[in-house]
Design an enzyme around this catalytic site. Sequence first.
Site, PDB file in Angstrom:
ATOM      1  N   GLY A  74     128.827  77.538  51.753  1.00  0.00           N
ATOM      2  CA  GLY A  74     129.579  76.316  51.477  1.00  0.00           C
ATOM      3  C   GLY A  74     129.409  75.840  50.045  1.00  0.00           C
ATOM      4  N   THR A  75     128.201  75.930  49.536  1.00  0.00           N
ATOM      5  CA  THR A  75     127.932  75.462  48.177  1.00  0.00           C
ATOM      6  C   THR A  75     128.769  76.252  47.170  1.00  0.00           C
ATOM      7  OG1 THR A  75     125.701  74.805  48.792  1.00  0.00           O
ATOM      8  CG2 THR A  75     126.110  75.178  46.437  1.00  0.00           C
ATOM      9  N   ASN A 154     128.655  65.210  56.665  1.00  0.00           N
ATOM     10  CA  ASN A 154     127.497  65.828  57.301  1.00  0.00           C
ATOM     11  C   ASN A 154     126.416  64.832  57.723  1.00  0.00           C
ATOM     12  OD1 ASN A 154     127.762  65.989  54.341  1.00  0.00           O
ATOM     13  ND2 ASN A 154     125.606  66.525  54.389  1.00  0.00           N
ATOM     14  N   GLN A 182     131.575  71.191  58.053  1.00  0.00           N
ATOM     15  CA  GLN A 182     131.048  70.584  59.281  1.00  0.00           C
ATOM     16  C   GLN A 182     131.987  70.688  60.482  1.00  0.00           C
ATOM     17  OE1 GLN A 182     128.076  69.156  60.146  1.00  0.00           O
ATOM     18  NE2 GLN A 182     127.155  69.671  58.187  1.00  0.00           N
ATOM     19  N   SER A 204     131.171  77.598  55.859  1.00  0.00           N
ATOM     20  CA  SER A 204     129.833  78.172  55.782  1.00  0.00           C
ATOM     21  C   SER A 204     129.388  78.657  57.153  1.00  0.00           C
ATOM     22  CB  SER A 204     128.852  77.121  55.258  1.00  0.00           C
ATOM     23  OG  SER A 204     127.546  77.650  55.312  1.00  0.00           O
ATOM     24  N   HIS A 206     126.525  79.537  58.527  1.00  0.00           N
ATOM     25  CA  HIS A 206     125.326  79.078  59.259  1.00  0.00           C
ATOM     26  C   HIS A 206     125.510  77.708  59.904  1.00  0.00           C
ATOM     27  CE1 HIS A 206     123.242  76.153  56.466  1.00  0.00           C
ATOM     28  NE2 HIS A 206     124.025  76.742  55.575  1.00  0.00           N
ATOM     29  N   THR A 242     129.090  93.596  45.348  1.00  0.00           N
ATOM     30  CA  THR A 242     129.107  94.332  46.614  1.00  0.00           C
ATOM     31  C   THR A 242     128.989  93.366  47.778  1.00  0.00           C
ATOM     32  OG1 THR A 242     128.179  96.269  45.551  1.00  0.00           O
ATOM     33  CG2 THR A 242     127.920  96.143  47.942  1.00  0.00           C
ATOM     34  N   CYS A 329     113.744  62.465  51.753  1.00  0.00           N
ATOM     35  CA  CYS A 329     112.375  62.977  51.698  1.00  0.00           C
ATOM     36  C   CYS A 329     112.330  64.200  50.799  1.00  0.00           C
ATOM     37  CB  CYS A 329     111.903  63.357  53.087  1.00  0.00           C
ATOM     38  SG  CYS A 329     113.103  64.294  54.038  1.00  0.00           S
TER      39      CYS A 329
HETATM   40  C1  LIG Z   1     125.906  72.551  54.643  1.00  0.00           C
HETATM   41  C2  LIG Z   1     127.025  71.979  53.866  1.00  0.00           C
HETATM   42  C3  LIG Z   1     127.401  72.535  52.634  1.00  0.00           C
HETATM   43  C4  LIG Z   1     126.639  73.660  51.985  1.00  0.00           C
HETATM   44  O1  LIG Z   1     126.796  74.875  52.651  1.00  0.00           O
HETATM   45  P1  LIG Z   1     125.730  76.061  52.383  1.00  0.00           P
HETATM   46  O2  LIG Z   1     126.335  77.229  53.069  1.00  0.00           O
HETATM   47  O3  LIG Z   1     124.466  75.603  53.025  1.00  0.00           O
HETATM   48  O4  LIG Z   1     125.624  76.231  50.926  1.00  0.00           O
HETATM   49  C5  LIG Z   1     128.489  71.981  51.983  1.00  0.00           C
HETATM   50  N1  LIG Z   1     129.167  70.959  52.507  1.00  0.00           N
HETATM   51  C6  LIG Z   1     128.843  70.401  53.692  1.00  0.00           C
HETATM   52  C7  LIG Z   1     129.644  69.276  54.231  1.00  0.00           C
HETATM   53  C8  LIG Z   1     127.747  70.880  54.408  1.00  0.00           C
HETATM   54  O5  LIG Z   1     127.414  70.321  55.556  1.00  0.00           O
END
Ligand SMILES: *Cc1c(COP(=O)(O)O)cnc(C)c1O
Length: 399
Positions: A74-75, A154, A182, A204, A206, A242, A329
Amino acid sequence: MREKRFVYMDHAATTFTKPEVAESMLPFLKERFGNPSSIYSIGREGKEAVEKAREQLAKALGAKPEEIYFTSGGTESDNWAVKGTAFSRRKKGKHIITTTIEHHAMLYSCEYLVTQGFDVTYLPVDSYGLVDPEKVGAEIREDTILISVMYANNEIGAIEPIREIGAIAKENDILFHNDAVQVIGTVPLEMKHKHRNVDMLSLSSHKFYGPKGIGALYLREGTEIENHIHGGGQERGKRAGTENVAGIVGMGKAIELATANIEDHNEKIKKMRDRLLSGIQEISSCRLNGHPEKRLPGNLNFSFEYIEGEALLLMLDEMGICSSTGSACSSGSLEPSHVLRAIGLPPEIAQGSLRLTLGDANSEEDIDYVLNILPKTVGKLRAMSPFYKPANMRNSSDV
Ligand SMILES: *Cc1c(COP(=O)(O)O)cnc(C)c1O
């Protein structure tokens, strides 16, 4: 007291990898290790696996396979969308519109662009965390080149009026990007019809029960943005390197599973969430952050007065419960998060905030467990607070 239990309630941070997903990846970590760019058979197998995953993503999004580009998550997708657009359209204009509640991947990319001569407008949100589409329209200028608004937040789970904002972007011929990280598996996406005004979309793996370190950028056919990583010709020359074959295969499987039965999944999660919500609302001096209905089915975010979110998080962890807090935190300070500030929470209230995000790791037994542990934990922390007085001990000047 009942037995200690492991309860994972931080699905907005990451999700477990589903066993079928992990299983689908294994051959590509073992015997099928060929480079997709190689033309002997195990190379071709890798290439085929990557293209199959691209089709799985396209199908889940109601898009074309050629519109899917793999990234590291996502980043990276957010970085590419905003910087790629900025640098490709800089002759047309240098103004970008986004919101105050975006993920840091977007906010810090925008801060960087400001150092490169771009101008960014951060739209405020209301006390529920919602963007007003009219305010988007009011900020559009001659030199506006991009509007980027996240689909759902998020931290507080607010679901934004993406279709209305998309229509405004289109009327004004401005590219529209959407951080949809999200919402995969929760909101059905349909890029051809319902979401036809979205030009770019970040995903993303994960966050939808796939592996970490893999994601995608949906890029509508004909949308011109700068190439992101220069090197070999992978991803049609736009994002070289790759391919993470096993990750891509896992993400393909994960999105297929996550979008197979969205309705039933949401209903199940919402049912657990609502029981948890009503139980927690019995705790005194506590408020729900975000909108009561326009929110992700698995998201709860509370502020408990007179306590520190971080202390609460640590005590919950002792009891096996994984949660998250809005007082940062991670940065080592107790600054409330930018999102809680944006919805106007006073710092002393924001400080006592707790996010619980439900998902496929949870069961009704988890809800019982949290409803048993959380009120006691809040009570213990308040008993230590010099500011807290139980309701029956307050005098009228406190009210
Ligand atoms: C987790 C998240 C990201 C970042 O995704 P990564 O795959 O962890 O880099 C970006 N935007 C939102 C809204 C997220 O919840």
